[in-house]
Design an enzyme around this catalytic site. Structure first.
Site, PDB file in Angstrom:
ATOM      1  N   THR A  33      52.154 109.272  46.733  1.00 55.76           N
ATOM      2  CA  THR A  33      51.063 109.568  47.870  1.00 55.76           C
ATOM      3  C   THR A  33      50.294 108.822  47.539  1.00 55.76           C
ATOM      4  OG1 THR A  33      51.384 111.841  47.893  1.00 55.76           O
ATOM      5  CG2 THR A  33      49.985 111.386  48.776  1.00 55.76           C
ATOM      6  N   GLU A  41      43.617 104.065  53.879  1.00 61.23           N
ATOM      7  CA  GLU A  41      42.649 103.258  53.984  1.00 61.23           C
ATOM      8  C   GLU A  41      42.573 101.387  54.669  1.00 61.23           C
ATOM      9  OE1 GLU A  41      39.105 104.628  51.161  1.00 61.23           O
ATOM     10  OE2 GLU A  41      41.122 105.571  50.187  1.00 61.23           O
ATOM     11  N   HIS A  67      51.342 114.678  53.191  1.00 57.18           N
ATOM     12  CA  HIS A  67      52.496 114.106  52.676  1.00 57.18           C
ATOM     13  C   HIS A  67      53.552 114.417  53.495  1.00 57.18           C
ATOM     14  CE1 HIS A  67      53.948 110.409  50.376  1.00 57.18           C
ATOM     15  NE2 HIS A  67      55.025 110.215  51.385  1.00 57.18           N
TER      16      HIS A  67
END
Length: 132
Positions: A33, A41, A67
Site C-alpha cells: 500500500t 502521489e 487498497h
C-alpha cells in the site's frame, strides 16, 4: 496553466522491494500500500509540474486511499491522477487518484498538493536542524 480535468498516468512493474513484506506494512509479497500511494502521489506531481514556473514545485499535504485488491510481483501497475479542484488562491490542488493492475482497479482515493517555492521550502526544512 493548471486546470480541472488534467490527468497523468504513471506506470511501474512490481518488484520484490515494492512489496508489503519488504516495506514492513504487511507480511506478504504483494504490492505494498505505501508504494501504491507513492505512485498515486507521483502521478499527481507529474500532472501539474510542467505547468509550474521555474523554481516552483508541489508537496503532498493529504492523501486518503483504499487498497482494494492484491497485485503480485512481476505485474505492471498504473496510477492516474486527475485534477478535481484548485483553491481560490491557486495554491492547493485536489486530485482524484486511482490505481490499476492488469486485472482492474486496485485502489482509489483523493489527494491534495500544495504549490511551494522549492528553495524557500528547503530552507524552512533545513532551519529545523539549527534549532535542535
Amino acid at each position: 496553466m493548471i486546470e480541472v480535468g488534467m490527468t497523468y498516468t504513471a506506470e511501474k512493474t512490481v518488484t520484490p522491494d515494492m512489496t508489503a513484506k519488504a516495506v514492513g506494512s504487511g507480511g506478504l509479497e504483494v504490492f505494498g500500500t505505501p508504494f501504491m500511494m507513492g505512485l498515486m502521489e507521483y502521478a499527481a506531481m507529474q500532472c501539474v509540474q510542467p505547468e509550474l514556473p521555474e523554481g516552483k514545485g508541489t508537496v503532498g499535504v493529504e492523501i486518503s486511499s483504499s487498497h482494494l485488491a492484491p497485485t503480485p510481483v512481476g505485474m505492471k501497475v498504473s496510477a492516474t491522477a486527475e485534477v478535481t479542484g484548485i483553491s481560490a488562491n491557486g495554491k492547493m490542488i485536489t486530485f482524484k487518484v486511482t490505481a490499476h493492475d492488469a486485472e482492474g482497479l486496485i485502489g482509489e482515493g483523493t489527494h491534495t498538493r500544495a504549490i511551494i517555492d522549492n528553495a524557500r521550502f528547503l530552507q524552512k526544512c533545513n532551519d529545523k536542524l539549527a534549532r535542535v
